[in-house]
Design a protein around this motif. Structure first.
Motif, short mmCIF file in Angstrom:
data_model
loop_
_atom_site.label_atom_id
_atom_site.label_comp_id
_atom_site.label_asym_id
_atom_site.label_seq_id
_atom_site.Cartn_x
_atom_site.Cartn_y
_atom_site.Cartn_z
N THR A 20 0.88 -1.20 -0.04
CA THR A 20 0.02 0.04 -0.16
C THR A 20 0.91 1.37 -0.09
OG1 THR A 20 -0.10 0.07 2.32
CG2 THR A 20 -1.84 -1.27 1.34
N ALA A 32 -4.52 10.67 8.51
CA ALA A 32 -5.57 10.01 9.50
C ALA A 32 -4.66 8.57 10.06
CB ALA A 32 -6.55 9.15 8.27
N ASN A 91 -7.32 3.30 12.22
CA ASN A 91 -8.40 3.08 12.42
C ASN A 91 -9.40 4.48 12.44
OD1 ASN A 91 -7.97 0.44 12.56
ND2 ASN A 91 -7.50 0.35 14.82
N LYS A 92 -8.81 5.50 11.84
CA LYS A 92 -9.60 6.61 11.63
C LYS A 92 -9.72 7.28 10.25
CE LYS A 92 -8.93 8.17 16.71
NZ LYS A 92 -10.34 8.09 17.03
N THR A 93 -10.61 7.78 10.01
CA THR A 93 -10.63 8.53 8.50
C THR A 93 -10.54 9.64 8.44
OG1 THR A 93 -13.05 8.74 8.89
CG2 THR A 93 -12.40 6.69 8.02
N GLU A 94 -10.54 10.35 9.57
CA GLU A 94 -10.26 12.04 9.69
C GLU A 94 -8.74 12.06 9.67
OE1 GLU A 94 -11.40 15.90 12.38
OE2 GLU A 94 -12.10 13.96 12.90
N GLU A 95 -8.22 13.17 8.86
CA GLU A 95 -6.83 13.57 9.08
C GLU A 95 -6.75 14.54 10.14
OE1 GLU A 95 -5.28 14.90 5.56
OE2 GLU A 95 -5.01 13.30 4.63
N ASP A 116 -3.26 5.03 9.20
CA ASP A 116 -4.53 4.01 8.65
C ASP A 116 -4.00 3.54 7.37
OD1 ASP A 116 -6.99 2.91 9.64
OD2 ASP A 116 -7.31 3.68 7.31
N HIS A 117 -3.49 4.33 6.42
CA HIS A 117 -3.13 3.97 5.13
C HIS A 117 -2.46 2.67 4.87
CE1 HIS A 117 -2.53 4.90 0.85
NE2 HIS A 117 -1.55 4.23 1.01
N LYS A 170 -1.92 0.33 7.40
CA LYS A 170 -2.14 -0.65 8.35
C LYS A 170 -2.28 -1.99 7.70
CE LYS A 170 -7.21 -0.47 8.13
NZ LYS A 170 -8.60 0.14 9.08
#
Length: 396
Positions: A160, A178, A181-185, A234-235, A237
């Motif tokens: 990735t 981010a 396990n989170k989407t928000e930066e 998260d990218h 993981k």
């Protein structure tokens, strides 16, 4: 007594292991009584773990300097060698067409100056081995990493991300990604605020929160892999289905980072399609370069008389070689007075000939003779430790 045992387990590192998975890795089953005898002979302790949820578990008490035994994989490797169930493996490099590298900027010297890396290729995880991989990192963080102050590990899905990588240190506001396990930066300052109430991560924030710069690892596209020693991005993981793993470890103590990387590779490269192989990563500092992990074994010449005297036995060289072989030290007779012990890359605890004597003492002392007098074994260990301290003191 139970109180004494509980106190000891608080002081010594322990691992809780599914016995069936341990037997799977060993390739042989044992009763608890048989395994108790084996562990006693090997120099560790075992008991059933009544507190563990989800089925019967065995709890092993591990020596504080045996970081290689803090995973079921590492434990199975050493016990398998001890029992003659497997040979001592030799970890080998596998090279890609272009060696991966990571550039270290000068700004990292302000906060966390060292980094090491490696790539595990074509890993085949099961749920148990994946869980063990995650758990082992926590164990290493707590022990050799001194709760991440000295060493912090990041593991990433290599497919990735894109090398080469950069290990940098920037102002908190200039780092944005981010987290796991989170989407928000969030930027670095926001991360400190968000994780100040996190039951696990809040204990590590103090390591960097008052620094003008935070350490950060980027890939070639500017993707943040990790903000060590707090959290990964998260990218990148890893998941159960991850096949290629990029392992990085940042540190204030380079030697401990190298040890940490070595024991991870030794324990988990068994799951590569080509077991016990690792792809190296070049680390580029301004004034030097390094290639990690350092997989070379070390050869130590030791006097037969020294070993016999220190342990209090009288064995010929060939028997000494056999006993040390059981402890994972590939040992041969050099001449009539010396043996040569080859120390594998995962045995960072072997620093001095007296450590080799300790392994000899453990492997050559009979379970039958000592089981009725367990304090005798503690006496042997204390005597070896005292002699080791005296040797080190007089050598300076």
């Amino acid at each position: 007594s139970d109180v004494y045992k509980r106190q000891r387990y608080k002081e010594m590192p322990t691992i809780s292991v599914d016995p069936e998975y341990l037997f799977h890795l060993l390739g042989k089953k044992f009763t608890l009584e048989e395994l108790d005898k084996i562990c006693f002979d090997f120099g560790i302790e075992i008991e059933e773990d009544d507190e563990e949820q989800g089925g019967k578990k065995f709890k092993f008490e591990i020596g504080a300097n045996r970081y290689d035994l803090l995973s079921v994989e590492g434990l199975a490797l050493s016990l398998g060698i001890f029992l003659g169930l497997r040979d001592i493996p030799q970890v080998k490099y596998v090279e890609s067409q272009t060696r991966e590298y990571m550039t270290v900027t000068e700004s990292t010297a302000q906060i966390r100056p060292f980094v090491v890396g490696a790539i595990l290729r074509n890993v085949q995880f099961t749920q148990q081995s994946y869980d063990s991989f995650i758990d082992y990192q926590d164990k290493l963080h707590h022990n050799i990493g001194r709760k991440r102050t000295l060493v912090a590990i990041g593991t990433h899905d290599y497919d990735t991300i894109k090398g080469p990588f950069i290990y940098d240190a920037k102002a908190p506001k200039d780092i944005k990604f981010a987290p796991l396990n989170k989407t928000e930066e969030l930027d670095g300052a926001q991360l400190m605020e968000v994780y100040s109430t996190d039951q696990k991560l809040k204990h590590f924030l103090h390591i960097i929160e008052n620094s003008p710069v935070f350490p950060v690892i980027y890939d070639a596209n500017g993707v943040v892999l990790s903000l060590p020693p707090i959290i990964n991005g998260d990218h990148s993981k890893i998941k159960l289905t991850t096949k290629n793993i990029f392992v990085e470890s940042t540190a204030t103590d380079l030697n401990k980072a190298l040890i940490t990387l070595n024991v991870i590779i030794a324990s988990f490269s068994r799951y590569c399609t080509e077991p016990f192989t690792v792809e190296p990563v070049e680390i580029r500092y301004k004034d030097r370069q390094d290639v990690t992990p350092h997989i070379e074994s070390r050869s130590v010449d030791v006097s037969i008389e020294y070993l016999n005297n220190l342990v209090g036995i009288n064995l010929p060289g060939d028997q000494i070689c056999q006993y040390l072989q059981k402890m994972g030290l590939n040992t041969t007779i050099k001449n009539e007075n010396e043996v040569t012990a080859v120390v594998p890359m995962w045995r960072s605890d072997v620093l001095h000939p007296c450590d080799i004597a300790e392994d000899l003492g453990i492997s050559s002392v009979s379970y039958t003779h000592l089981r009725a007098h367990e304090t005798g074994r503690n006496l042997v260990c204390r005597l070896l430790l005292e002699k080791k301290k005296n040797n080190i003191t007089t050598s300076h």
